[in-house]
Design a protein around this motif. Structure first.
Motif, short mmCIF file in Angstrom:
data_model
loop_
_atom_site.label_atom_id
_atom_site.label_comp_id
_atom_site.label_asym_id
_atom_site.label_seq_id
_atom_site.Cartn_x
_atom_site.Cartn_y
_atom_site.Cartn_z
N GLU A 15 0.84 -1.27 -0.03
CA GLU A 15 -0.09 0.06 -0.12
C GLU A 15 0.77 1.43 0.08
N THR A 16 1.87 1.33 0.97
CA THR A 16 2.61 2.42 1.01
C THR A 16 3.27 2.93 -0.32
N GLY B 281 8.12 2.32 1.22
CA GLY B 281 7.28 0.99 0.98
C GLY B 281 8.21 -0.13 0.43
N LYS C 114 10.43 -2.39 1.73
CA LYS C 114 10.02 -3.92 2.47
C LYS C 114 10.07 -4.94 1.51
N PHE D 90 13.16 -10.19 3.85
CA PHE D 90 12.46 -9.41 5.20
C PHE D 90 12.41 -10.34 6.29
N PRO E 103 13.34 -11.25 9.27
CA PRO E 103 12.85 -11.27 10.82
C PRO E 103 11.51 -10.84 10.75
N ARG F 221 8.65 -12.84 12.53
CA ARG F 221 7.86 -12.45 13.94
C ARG F 221 6.37 -12.41 13.51
N LYS G 198 2.33 -3.96 3.63
CA LYS G 198 2.54 -3.36 4.76
C LYS G 198 2.73 -4.30 6.15
N ALA H 227 5.89 -4.49 8.79
CA ALA H 227 5.79 -3.32 9.56
C ALA H 227 4.88 -3.51 10.73
N LEU H 228 3.64 -3.80 10.32
CA LEU H 228 2.73 -3.77 11.29
C LEU H 228 2.93 -4.73 12.29
N VAL I 173 5.88 -5.87 13.16
CA VAL I 173 6.93 -5.35 13.87
C VAL I 173 6.56 -4.55 14.84
N ALA I 174 5.59 -3.50 14.31
CA ALA I 174 4.99 -2.73 15.31
C ALA I 174 4.66 -3.33 16.42
N HIS I 175 3.68 -4.23 16.16
CA HIS I 175 3.10 -5.12 17.26
C HIS I 175 3.66 -6.25 17.85
N VAL J 243 6.32 -6.81 19.44
CA VAL J 243 7.08 -6.82 20.70
C VAL J 243 5.91 -6.82 21.82
#
Lengths: 567, 486, 100, 169, 646
Positions: free
Chosen positions: A325-326, A403, A406, A504, A506, A510, A525, A528-529, A531-533, A535
């Motif tokens: 999307e990005t 974008g 990634k 990509f 890791p 995850r 996307k 990224a999402l 990764v963001a969550h 953790v």
């Protein structure tokens, strides 16, 4: 009120009316051109008023049977992908007439008429939701452009015009064959003849045929963009075309290619697109670097800008084939940006060409003293083209790069060097033209930019700043459509996710499977999402990646690396 | 006792032919007795043509006549109208041309009409006898029309070439017919069809017959390698005649071929005849387009482009389906409009035809003779198959049928060659608009009202078909269905 | 009673001779005569088949072919006369104003 | 007997047509063509089409060939002889012609042979023909008139009187 | 004020717009008023904000003033994980320090410029640019995320481009500006990639989120290192560290106040600021830190050596700036972030003072910059001399002036850095050497400029005059600051390190990383002693060489070892090296692409055309115009088809 039809047919109508003007009434002719195109622009703003931000699909849809025997309809519709391109078109046309107010002395009437016809064709191509209708407009825009280059062009105009036409037609005729075949396929699967884009989406094609069609379409659009090895028509066309022609060519017509990729190639041939994305990305990256480098050594201002277009549109294609999307949003925005800033650059080059009748950098220098206002505009345009944050260029490029990072980190990193090169060649241009001591006496007192040119530039500059400072205005309207587009691609196959998150590991590793599902809506996307969550996840339920069977991760990792290698 | 074999309503069936024949004779007499009133000839002829078209529409319900040797149906009507359209356009252009050259005469219009009659017979004849007869009538008229400009050596030479080749080709057609007759025991196309349908075997001898027949028809169609007469004849013939010649006979031959192929349909899978047709079409597309590129003489260029266009049409003939027949019909009509239009503009060049009418003669006309230049440009775009002209629609139709019946390779070649063709069509536009004429070299004159009217018709037709072809498609489609069903 | 294919072969021979004549001669009228020869060969074939099939059709066809030949002859000869007016010869090789 | 006649006249036809093609003088050619046509007329008789035989003699040998001769004389070409030129053309003409003929004969012998001849005689007499002509073939018959009319008009026009006047203009 | 932080950068921006649009017509007084008010306004607003901040927060929390969402694409409905950033300003101890420095020094330099630029025709342009710079710089230091910071980052780059090329009609200024911009771009490239990595692996570029995620160990270490290095590439570009230092010396082509403001006090320190801002990331990847520190050290020494033998007064200062920036990077590199920032501040004081002083000198010398033509100015322009001298002493690191403490703290931390002790020592040595060189060339500069007898032309001598008050007042203020600035961060052995304490919250506790460098007192004393001696040594040598002999000793050196001399004068030929290895090949490559590749592509297209035409010509040849040939073709066609198909 059939807004879109009005948009299409108003310019033609204006042209027809204009045909009856006496050829001597030059001012009246120009005025009429300006007035009618401005009217079209104002009407096109109506699109924004009636716009539904939430809708992803086509809006303002119109549909009338055109050739029912073949299921060809006069079907119009506009969505977030095409909205801004249409507005860009309607926006640039009056600016052209304004900028050419005193520039065109030969056959002004025919000049205006051809531009009006071109406007119709371009708008039509953007809002046609029927493949054949699109093709008709797609070709229709060649004829006036051919005339514009050939009649009002520079010394070597014939060569340029014919080259332009042949390159383009070669691609598009093959695409026509592809179109027919595609329609035939869907006819055999559904039993209803149709060329309606939305219904052709998801036509299942045998792999081989899909590959062929992919290349048939891609060739046409790649020539139009133009992508690296097919770009050689562009510099000639630009150099020879009159200012207005260059503006339209760079500002809108090149977008036909990128738009075509978005609207047709990706959703029609998703598997092939994924399969050959590395190829396309490679080509676009080559184009970025190549265009920038070649632009740097050009002795001719227009050629320089032309090659810079090659470079910039390389970014757009890169973003498109990153397929997330990005990146896609970015490249749509970048199309608009490029239209504005490069259009402005061509306009300005034209301005000084009018005064000095040369475009060779060597003939200039120290112009800043004689034409301060002009210089200011020029520098602003250059900066927006360089991608200075706060101006439009940056947002687009940033989104594209971030974008596609990634999808294809290596390619993106290489592409990002284009940002450096852009600075090099554009500042080189500025320095050569405006700075330094006045070497050529003729430059000592060149009249500064005129009222009509200022009037043409100011809106452009305003837009540059607007997009740069508050891109949300524009992005908001694109977002749903882009998401929708990605789901269209998605629906056919999950491969895309892996591919677009290539190299990509890791992030993918995850990812937890439920998220993979719901985020599956928008392919690229995801990482990224996650990764963001990721953790937070790992805090919530211990090991976040519990859901994913390790071998799957492994596989994805492997073919990611494969993708890397192949890249 | 003799009872002529006449079905009821026959007089209506052949009313158009009757009108044309009579009209022709009348015109000759008119010219003979009132030599002063030459200027009235063209209007009269036009009147006759219009009357004929009206007569066409009079007779609605189709049927076969004269013992099943003469068929009236939708498709014949469409083609008749095409012939008439071609005739009218040619006539209108010819009026100014002949007037200018001072050779106007009743014979011209009469022969035009009789030639049209011949074509109608080719289109409607269900018996090779009728077809051949029509073809001969047509040929005779063409011989004379081509050589109509007697003062000009080129014109005469053209008619000589066409005559010799034509007679030669006729020999082959006749021989082919004879051999077919020998195999199928009939020259009646329906009968032949039944014979094929009832398991008639296609021996190599029959293949030879087919080859002979195709060569003869190929000559009329100017299909490579039977084409070489075309450029010379077009160049030498009076330009309006050339335009007419490049369209109408081809149309007539095509519809005759359609009937033949339809009759042969049952046997075609078993033989490689269509491969030959494919070869012909490919050869024509390649040779036509490639050689057209290197031509500077407009008429020769158009001739070669015509060869190429027949190649395109033959693509559709490869597999006979409703679509393909309709496609051919549509293509012929379109082609009539654009090609005669183009030739018509060329016919406005005031120049001794002994020397070629090259591109330089139209240089820079774009902004002098706006209307004619625009018409020519439009015709060129249409010939090049660019939207939104009729040329695009019909080409699209052709390639569509080709792909649907699986002749992708031929279609691909067609596309590639038409890319080539774009170049020389555009070159005309380039000369029109982007080139400055040589000093004092003003050969395109303001033609009379007739030419203007003809061009208006052509432009209107091209744009109309290009923008809204549906009605035409409907007509052609239904007609084709009827044709292929019985 | 003579088998049909005798006639067919004869006509084939004649047809071929006609063709060769067309290809090898320069004199327009001779060429045209060769063409006439071809046409006659065709007639022979038709008649042979007509007898074979006991059909009058073939015979009629021949009749029409004769008419056609006559018509062609008339026009053709007229053309030759004009040609001769133009360049005092009917050698078709001389007719080469237009080429390429 | 029949066979003898057939072969004799077949030979005549072939030989004379060869003369037409090979002999350099058009007059000789024309005359030998007449001879060939006579031979053909005999063939027609053998084929039980006496009426056509008659037509052949009258129309062809009579009218058409006379026309030919007339034209030849008019343009007094009788002394005109043509040197052999364009060797390639000649060569290809003969070889290709030969190949074509041989192929044709081969195919005719292979596929064109009818085992059984028609039983009973077949009389394409004037009566039969005439009846057919005015019943089944009335339309083409009428059309022939147009054909001939066109031919006449064309011939008149092409070689017409007004030619010189026009040329003068 | 806190909730309208955006006002702070907007005020100078407004000034920019005003001056830029109507400044030319409005006249000098208007321009002056607008510019001064704008800068002052920014300073005042900033100060108010700081005061309010102190009133609200007591533990150095981070204050956020969210304006609007700039863009955010591809995120979840709540925008999480999307790519984009907010337009939002933040206030925390670190940015406060920067804010104060930038606004007030900026104001002073505006003031100074009024006098300095007074009779320049581009007066309005100058102040427009200067205001623009101010606002960009403020965005840079107030931005709450890397991306928004990047806006200011590029903005200041642009302004430096414009201001370096301010004298656009000369032939040297524009290229210098271009060079600056391009080199900065190379750095920005690194910055960009770093941000992409953050988006990819952290999902945000907000300072806090990044730090927290990193601190949580949410980022693979190798990625952290990569981010660190890439960010440092950006920093190096901005702060002129090897290998991207080449632009700064050329940047002296701009007006001197610009050099003072942008290329000494504020912009060039942005890199240091960014590293300090990213301290969490760095502390988590010692390798990155080590690279930073090493590069800093090498740069410090390298630039200092070049400074030894420059004859353009501004060039000397430029290299000293590079060198001092090296010191700062040593500081942040070894983990003593507060020390780095401390040096940043002090350096801002004395280097600004030096530059302005040099400006005043140049002003007095009516544009002369070559110290070989100066000398003996001490008596002519006393104020300039004294302020210059003070600043020199400060930079040379004499106790108790500002420079001494900051530099000393850095060196001490380098010595006792826990991350890489061995390397730390080495860095310390380099730093010390650099310090020596610094002392030496600064005194050389002073002696050559102000002592001895005048070496310039007569009219220059005739024109010599002290600068107007608008110029001297800032000098005095800055000199005073460089005297007392040290008090901000006294080493703990002596007193109280206010700055370190103040910045403490900005350097959060991170598992597995030290929060600050603990320096034990003996080391502290030792280092202080050594640096004092070094400074004295440098002064002594310089005095012996230049006090009386002046230029002669330089010439002597040249005679003794010409190669070295020339090498130093030519900055160790770095520019030439780049030209030969990068620029040159790249250009020829481009030419090859243009002339070669494009030609080939076109050639292929043309070739197709020719082939087609050739075919056409060949086939056309068959159209002989002879009807018999046509008949033959026809017949051959028949025969061939017969052969093929029958």
């Amino acid at each position: 009120m059939p807004l879109l039809s009005i948009l299409i047919w108003l310019p033609i109508a204006a042209a027809i009316v204009l045909a009856f003007f006496p050829k001597t009434a030059v001012t009246a002719i120009k005025g009429w051109g300006l007035f009618s195109s401005a009217a079209v622009f104002v009407i096109s703003l109506g699109l924004l008023r009636g716009w539904d931000d939430a809708r992803a699909g086509f809006q303002f849809v119109e549909r009338k049977a055109w050739i029912p025997q073949w299921g060809i309809n006069y079907a119009l519709g506009i969505d977030g992908i095409s909205l801004w391109l249409v507005l860009l078109t309607t926006f640039l046309t009056p600016i052209i007439f304004l900028s050419a107010w005193n520039a065109i002395h030969k056959h002004p009437k025919e000049y205006v008429i051809s531009f009006l016809i071109m406007e119709t064709a371009m708008i039509g191509a953007f809002i046609a939701t029927d493949l054949i209708l699109f093709y008709v407009f797609f070709e229709l825009m060649l004829l006036p452009m051919y005339l514009v280059i050939g009649v009002w062009g520079g010394a070597n105009r014939i060569y340029a015009a014919i080259k332009f036409f042949l390159f383009t037609i070669a691609g598009s005729l093959l695409m026509l064959l592809g179109i027919i075949y595609l329609g035939f396929q869907s006819y055999h699967q559904t039993g209803i003849p149709t060329f309606d884009i939305t219904q052709l989406y998801g036509t299942h094609l045998p792999a081989y045929a899909q590959m062929l069609l992919f290349f048939a379409f891609s060739l046409a659009f790649a020539i139009k963009v133009p992508l690296f090895p097919l770009h050689t028509w562009l510099p000639d066309a630009h150099v020879e075309a009159p200012t207005g022609g260059s503006i339209i060519l760079a500002g809108v017509m090149l977008k036909m290619g990128t738009y075509g990729f978005l609207r047709f190639v990706l959703p029609f041939f998703p598997e092939s697109s994924v399969k050959y994305a590395p190829l396309m990305i490679t080509l676009s990256v080559i184009g970025i670097i190549y265009g920038a480098l070649v632009a740097w050594v050009q002795p001719d201002m227009k050629k320089l800008v032309a090659y810079s277009s090659v470079s910039h549109l390389g970014f757009c294609v890169l973003g498109i084939f990153a397929m997330n999307e990005t990146a896609i949003t970015g490249s749509i925005l970048q199309m608009v940006n490029h239209g504005i800033s490069t259009g402005a650059l061509f306009l300005l080059v034209g301005v000084v060409y009018e005064r000095r009748h040369t475009r060779l950098l060597a003939d200039y220098g120290g112009l800043g003293r004689a034409m301060p206002v002009y210089a200011t505009f020029f520098v602003i345009a250059v900066l927006s083209s360089v991608g200075l944050p706060g101006l439009n260029g940056f947002v687009g490029e940033f989104l594209i790069l971030a974008g596609s990072f990634k999808a294809a980190p290596t390619a993106t990193v290489i592409a990002a060097t284009g940002v450096i090169l852009a600075a090099i060649y554009l500042l080189w241009l500025v320095q050569k033209v405006f700075f330094g001591p006045v070497t050529n006496e003729e430059n000592r007192n060149v009249p500064d930019i005129a009222w009509n040119e200022i009037a043409a530039m100011v809106p452009l500059v305003i837009l540059m700043v607007w997009i740069g400072v508050h891109p949300g205005t524009f992005l908001r309207k694109m977002e749903p459509s882009v998401k929708h587009l990605l789901t269209t691609i998605q629906r056919t196959d999950g491969k895309i996710m892996v591919a677009s998150s290539a190299g990509f590991q890791p992030a993918v590793s995850r990812a937890s499977s439920p998220r993979r599902q719901d985020a599956g809506a928008t392919a690229g996307k995801m990482p990224a999402l996650q990764v963001a969550h990721g953790v937070i996840l790992s805090r919530e339920d211990g090991e976040g990646s519990s859901g994913v069977p390790p071998e799957k991760i492994l596989r994805s990792a492997q073919d990611d690396t494969a993708a890397e290698v192949s890249r | 006792m003799i009872q002529p074999l006449l079905e009821p309503g026959w007089q209506w069936a052949i009313l158009p032919e009757i009108i044309l024949c009579g009209g022709g004779m009348l015109l000759i007499l008119f010219d003979a007795f009132l030599p002063r009133a030459k200027s009235a000839l063209a209007p009269l002829a036009l009147l006759v043509f219009i009357a004929t078209s009206w007569a066409e529409n009079l007779f609605i319900q189709g049927g076969t006549f004269f013992g099943g040797t003469y068929e009236i149906s939708g498709i014949t009507m469409i083609f008749d109208l095409t012939f008439l359209l071609a005739g009218m356009l040619a006539l209108l252009f010819a009026r100014d041309y002949l007037d200018r050259e001072g050779i106007e005469g009743g014979e011209f219009y009469a022969l035009l009409m009789w030639g049209t009659v011949g074509m109608m017979m080719m289109a409607k004849g269900l018996d090779l006898l009728i077809v051949v007869l029509g073809l001969e009538i047509l040929s005779i008229c063409i011989f004379v029309l081509v050589g109509y400009h007697r003062r000009l050596p080129v014109s005469n030479e053209a008619s000589l070439k066409y005559f010799l080749m034509g007679a030669f080709a006729t020999g082959f057609i006749l021989y082919g017919t004879a051999l077919f007759y020998g195999a199928t025991q009939s020259t009646n196309i329906t009968a032949m069809g039944q014979w094929f349908a009832s398991g008639g075997q296609a021996t190599p001898l029959l293949t030879v017959a087919f080859v002979l027949l195709m060569s003869g028809f190929g000559f009329k169609l100017a299909l490579a390698p039977f084409h070489p007469w075309a450029p010379d004849v077009y160049q030498g013939a009076p330009t309006p005649v050339a335009g007419w010649l490049s369209v109408a006979p081809k149309a007539a031959t095509l519809i005759a071929l359609v009937r033949l192929f339809d009759a042969m349909d049952p046997v075609l899978p078993k033989v490689n005849w269509m491969t030959m047709v494919a070869a012909l079409s490919i050869l024509s597309m390649v040779i036509g387009n490639l050689v057209a590129i290197v031509q500077r003489d407009l008429k020769r260029m158009l001739a070669y482009s015509g060869i190429a266009h027949v190649g395109y049409m033959m693509i559709a003939m490869l597999t006979l389906r409703e679509d393909s027949v309709a496609a051919v019909a549509v293509y012929t009509i379109t082609y009539a409009l654009m090609n005669i239009g183009a030739f018509g503009v060329v016919s406005l060049l005031v120049k001794n035809q002994n020397d070629p009418q090259t591109l330089d003669d139209i240089a820079g006309m774009g902004f002098r003779r706006k209307f004619y230049a625009f018409a020519l440009a439009l015709c060129m775009f249409s010939l090049a198959g660019l939207p939104p002209t009729a040329g695009f629609i019909s080409k699209f139709y052709i390639f569509r049928t080709a792909i649907e019946s699986g002749h992708t390779i031929v279609a691909l070649i067609g596309i590639l060659t038409s890319i080539v063709s774009v170049y020389y069509y555009l070159r005309v536009v380039y000369y029109l608009y982007m080139k400055e004429p040589a000093e004092g070299h003003e050969v395109m004159q303001a033609g009379g009202v007739f030419a203007a009217g003809a061009l208006t018709i052509a432009i209107a037709g091209i744009l109309a078909i290009g923008l809204y072809p549906t009605p035409l498609f409907q007509a052609a489609g239904t007609a084709a269905r009827v044709l292929l069903q019985q | 009673m003579i088998p049909t294919h005798y006639f067919l072969i004869l006509s084939a021979i004649l047809f071929t001779i006609g063709v060769v004549g067309v290809l090898t001669r320069k004199n327009g009228i001779t060429i045209f005569m060769s063409i006439e020869l071809m046409v006659n060969a065709v007639n022979l074939t038709f008649l042979a088949y007509a007898r074979q099939f006991h059909q009058v059709h073939g015979v009629i066809f021949v009749f029409f072919i004769m008419a056609i030949a006559a018509a062609e002859a008339a026009v053709g000869l007229a053309i030759f006369i004009t040609l001769f007016h133009h360049r005092d010869t009917i050698d078709v090789d001389e007719a080469n104003l237009m080429h390429w | 007997m029949e066979f003898a006649i057939f072969f004799f006249f077949a030979a005549v036809a072939v030989i004379f047509s060869l003369v037409v093609v090979l002999h350099r003088n058009p007059v000789v050619g024309a005359l030998s063509l007449v001879a060939a046509f006579f031979a053909l007329a005999v063939m027609y008789v053998l084929l039980e089409a006496p009426f056509l035989a008659a037509l052949q003699v009258i129309v062809y040998a009579g009218a058409i060939m006379v026309l030919f001769l007339f034209v030849i004389m008019l343009l007094n070409l009788q002394h005109m002889t043509e040197p052999v030129t364009r060797p390639l053309q000649q060569f290809l003409g003969y070889t290709a012609g030969g190949a074509f003929g041989l192929g044709l004969i081969y195919y005719l012998l292979k596929y064109g042979v009818f085992e059984k001849l028609p039983d009973g005689p077949f009389h394409a007499s004037a009566r039969v023909i005439g009846k057919a002509m005015f019943e089944a073939y009335v339309f083409p018959f009428e059309m022939v008139s147009i054909l001939l009319l066109a031919a006449i008009v064309g011939a008149l026009f092409m070689s017409g009187r007004s030619y010189k006047r026009e040329a003068a203009r | 004020m806190l909730n309208s932080l955006w006002l702070i950068p907007i005020i100078p921006f407004a000034g920019f717009l005003l001056n830029g649009l109507i400044g030319k017509r409005a006249g000098k007084t208007f321009v002056t008023a607008v510019a001064i008010l704008a800068s002052l306004g920014a300073a005042v607003a900033g100060t108010i904000a700081v005061v309010e901040y102190n009133a609200h927060y007591h533990h150095g929390e981070r204050h956020i003033d969210f304006v609007y969402q700039w863009f955010n694409v591809g995120g979840a409905p709540n925008g999480a994980g999307g790519i984009g950033a907010d337009i939002s300003f933040q206030l925390d101890p670190l940015s406060i320090v920067m804010l104060m420095v930038v606004t007030w020094i900026g104001f002073l330099i505006h003031l100074y410029s009024v006098g300095y630029m007074h009779d320049d025709e581009g007066y309005w342009r100058y102040f427009a640019y200067l205001n623009l710079f101010l606002s960009a710089m403020l965005i840079l230091i107030l931005g709450s995320s890397y991306l928004f910071m990047f806006v200011g980052w590029e903005g200041v780059g642009l302004c430096s481009y414009l201001l370096i090329g301010f004298y656009y009609q000369t032939d040297y200024a524009p290229p210098a500006g271009k060079k600056a911009f391009v080199v900065n771009r190379i750095g920005d490239f690194g910055f960009l990639i770093a941000m992409f990595l953050m988006f990819a692996y952290i999902g945000s570029v907000d300072f806090a989120e990044v730090s927290q995620t990193a601190a949580r160990g949410g980022v693979p270490p190798e990625i952290l290192t990569a981010i660190g290095l890439l960010l440092f590439l950006g920093a190096a570009g901005k702060s002129a560290q090897i290998p991207l230092h080449v632009w700064l010396p050329d940047a002296m082509a701009g007006p001197t106040p610009v050099s003072a403001l942008i290329h000494a006090a504020t912009m060039v320190t942005a890199g240091v600021y960014m590293v300090a801002r990213s301290n969490v990331l760095y502390r988590l990847s010692p390798n990155a830190m080590m690279v930073v520190a090493l590069i800093g050290a090498v740069t410090a020494l390298f630039a200092a050596t070049i400074g030894l033998r420059q004859f353009d007064i501004k060039k000397v200062l430029a290299y000293s700036t590079v060198s001092q920036l090296g010191f700062m990077f040593i500081g942040v590199g070894v983990g003593a972030f507060s020390a780095g920032v401390f040096h940043l501040v002090t350096h801002a004081f004395f280097k600004a003072c030096l530059f302005l002083g040099s400006g005043s000198v140049i002003h007095a010398m009516s544009g002369e910059q070559d110290i070989r033509r100066m000398g003996g100015l001490r008596s002519k322009i006393p104020i300039t001399f004294w302020t210059f001298l003070i600043a020199t002493i400060a930079i040379a690191g004499f106790p108790p002036l500002a420079g001494f403490f900051s530099k000393d703290e850095i060196l001490a931390s380098a010595w006792s850095t826990p991350y890489f002790p061995g390397v730390g020592k080495f860095i310390y040595i380099l730093g010390t050497l650099a310090a020596f060189c610094t002392a030496f060339y600064m005194y050389r500069l002073v002696y050559m400029t102000f002592y001895g007898d005048f070496r310039g032309t007569h009219e220059q001598e005739h024109h010599l005059h002290e600068s107007p008050a608008t110029m001297t007042v800032p000098l005095i203020i800055l000199a005073a600051l460089s005297v007392v600035g040290g008090l901000l961060g006294l080493p703990h052995v002596i007193g109280h390190n206010f700055l370190a304490e103040w910045l403490h919250p900005a350097i959060p506790e991170v598992a597995g990383a030290h929060r600050e460098i603990h320096i034990d007192s003996n080391v502290e004393w030792l280092v202080m002693g050594i640096s004092t001696l070094i400074a004295l040594a440098g002064w002594f040598v310089a005095m012996r060489l230049y006090r009386t002999r002046g230029l002669a000793s330089d010439e002597k050196f040249e005679q003794r070892s010409p190669a070295v001399a020339r090498a130093i004068e030519n900055k160790w030929y770095v520019d030439e090296l780049y030209g030969a290895t990068v620029a040159g090949p790249l250009e020829s490559l481009s030419r090859f692409f243009w002339r070669g590749v494009d030609a080939v592509i076109d050639g292929i297209a043309a070739l197709l055309g020719y082939v087609v035409r050739a075919f056409g010509d060949i086939m056309r040849f068959f159209q002989t115009g002879n009807v018999r040939n046509y008949a033959l073709m026809f017949f051959l066609g028949v025969v061939v088809f017969m052969v093929f198909f029958a």
